[in-house]
Design an enzyme around this catalytic site. Structure first.
Site, PDB file in Angstrom:
ATOM      1  N   LYS A 225       0.764  -0.806  -0.409  1.00 25.96           N
ATOM      2  CA  LYS A 225       0.218  -0.166   0.323  1.00 25.96           C
ATOM      3  C   LYS A 225       0.726   1.417   0.418  1.00 25.96           C
ATOM      4  CE  LYS A 225      -4.370  -2.114   1.553  1.00 25.96           C
ATOM      5  NZ  LYS A 225      -5.186  -2.293   2.221  1.00 25.96           N
TER       6      LYS A 225
ATOM      7  N   ARG B 125      -3.155 -10.090   5.429  1.00 20.68           N
ATOM      8  CA  ARG B 125      -3.558 -10.422   3.652  1.00 20.68           C
ATOM      9  C   ARG B 125      -2.426  -9.388   3.478  1.00 20.68           C
ATOM     10  NH1 ARG B 125      -5.928  -6.946   0.107  1.00 20.68           N
ATOM     11  NH2 ARG B 125      -7.705  -7.304  -0.605  1.00 20.68           N
TER      12      ARG B 125
HETATM   13  C1  7PM Z   1      -6.114  -1.272  -5.610  1.00 20.96           C
HETATM   14  C2  7PM Z   1      -5.640  -0.599  -4.056  1.00 20.96           C
HETATM   15  C3  7PM Z   1      -6.403  -2.615  -5.131  1.00 20.96           C
HETATM   16  C4  7PM Z   1      -5.966  -1.411  -2.601  1.00 20.96           C
HETATM   17  C5  7PM Z   1      -7.289  -3.074  -3.747  1.00 20.96           C
HETATM   18  C6  7PM Z   1      -6.475  -2.178  -3.283  1.00 20.96           C
HETATM   19  C7  7PM Z   1      -7.747  -4.403   2.461  1.00 20.96           C
HETATM   20  C8  7PM Z   1      -9.088  -5.333   1.793  1.00 20.96           C
HETATM   21  C9  7PM Z   1      -8.065  -4.674  -0.062  1.00 20.96           C
HETATM   22  C10 7PM Z   1      -7.800  -4.777   3.912  1.00 20.96           C
HETATM   23  C11 7PM Z   1      -9.459  -6.150   4.219  1.00 20.96           C
HETATM   24  C12 7PM Z   1      -5.327  -3.873  -1.651  1.00 20.96           C
HETATM   25  C13 7PM Z   1      -6.746  -3.053  -1.482  1.00 20.96           C
HETATM   26  N1  7PM Z   1      -7.216  -4.165   1.170  1.00 20.96           N
HETATM   27  N2  7PM Z   1      -9.763  -6.691   2.897  1.00 20.96           N
HETATM   28  N3  7PM Z   1      -9.306  -5.403   0.749  1.00 20.96           N
HETATM   29  N4  7PM Z   1      -8.537  -5.353   3.848  1.00 20.96           N
HETATM   30  N5  7PM Z   1     -10.074  -7.005   5.144  1.00 20.96           N
HETATM   31  O1  7PM Z   1      -4.499  -3.665  -1.305  1.00 20.96           O
HETATM   32  O2  7PM Z   1      -6.718  -3.957   4.166  1.00 20.96           O
HETATM   33  O3  7PM Z   1      -4.939  -5.300  -1.744  1.00 20.96           O
HETATM   34  S1  7PM Z   1      -8.357  -3.679  -0.952  1.00 20.96           S
END
Ligand code: 7PM
Length: 275
Positions: free
Chosen positions: A219, A249
């Site tokens: 991130k 995750r």
């Molecule tokens: C673009 C930017 C695509 C950010 C996807 C993301 C989380 C999640 C995501 C989290 C839980 C990523 C995020 N982040 N579910 N889904 N916790 N529970 O980096 O931090 O995958 S999407």
């Protein structure tokens, strides 16, 4: 019975691998859109020691456009079906849509991971009817606008109040507290200093007595600190686990599994425990 329950009983940190089936996802660049490529990636993560595969068909990246549940369904279901066809791996479905929750559960998903914490109309009832464990993530605002001007008077208090409200909503719908996992939502309506604070103070979310999930992999807060996204993400994962995270995750399963194995061996002062 969800495959998550016996895993959580092992009382070691679990690695949740990200399987994006969106064409616009930030780190995967659409690589995993086709079902066959998605399944290849899932198999790779299984070989690398993943505990849970998180399948997501809705991009929640800052500024992302909404996806219809038909579109989300078309992206995600073939992938869940194919993974389940040849594996008993624990599958998490990253969705806010009641329809997607119901259908994923029917196809053998084990966890509902909702970045909107069941706030969409019909979601809490749908999730309750599946009987599956649910991850409630904190997000301030909506993905389209959440990074515009995040402001908190007391972020830790605000997240805990949010958890209490969502736990109550789930309990009212018949989702018992032993089926809930909490996630402070790193990067969701937060400034970098907020994100760092919620990992440093992760222990304060333990008061609900529920497992904690943290997603910081690749991130932008990590990217601001270091050019090395892999090392930065693994370091963040280790520190989150040291402060009480139960599920991490990640994109980089093999590296995270290795790092957490060494941490566990040091904590247990034993090699046998890891073999
Ligand atoms: C673009 C930017 C695509 C950010 C996807 C993301 C989380 C999640 C995501 C989290 C839980 C990523 C995020 N982040 N579910 N889904 N916790 N529970 O980096 O931090 O995958 S999407």
């Amino acid at each position: 019975m969800s495959r998550l329950v016996p895993l959580l009983d092992e009382s070691r940190p679990l690695v949740m691998g990200i399987l994006n089936v969106t064409p616009d996802s930030f780190s995967d660049g659409g690589k995993f859109l086709s079902p066959s490529a998605a399944i290849e990636h899932a198999n790779r993560m299984i070989r690398d020691g993943v505990d849970i595969i998180d399948v997501g068909g809705e991009s929640t990246r800052p500024g992302a456009l909404a996806v219809s549940s038909e579109e989300e369904m078309a992206r995600v279901m073939p992938v869940i079906e194919a993974i389940r066809e040849h594996s008993e791996i624990c599958i998490s479905i990253d969705t806010s849509s009641p329809e997607v929750m119901l259908e994923s559960s029917r196809l053998g998903a084990d966890i509902i991971n909702d970045v909107r914490a069941m706030r969409r109309s019909g979601a809490v009832e749908a999730a309750a009817s599946t009987g599956l464990p649910v991850c409630l993530m904190h997000m301030k605002g909506e993905p389209g606008t959440m990074q515009a001007a995040p402001f908190y008077e007391d972020i830790l208090r605000e997240i805990n109040d949010f958890f209490l409200e969502r736990i109550a909503a789930c309990s009212k719908a018949g989702i018992s507290s032993d089926r809930l996992v909490l996630d402070p939502g790193f990067g969701f309506g937060k400034k970098p200093e907020h994100n760092l604070q919620l990992i440093n103070k992760l222990g304060c979310f333990k008061e609900h007595g529920m497992p904690l999930l943290v997603g910081l992999s690749r991130k932008s807060t990590i990217a601001r600190i270091t050019d090395n996204g892999l090392v930065g993400s693994v370091t963040g994962a280790l520190l989150a686990v040291a402060r009480g995270a139960n599920i991490i995750r990640v994109h980089d399963v093999a590296e995270t599994v290795s790092a957490l194995s060494v941490a566990s061996a040091i904590n247990a002062e034993s090699l046998e425990a890891e073999l």
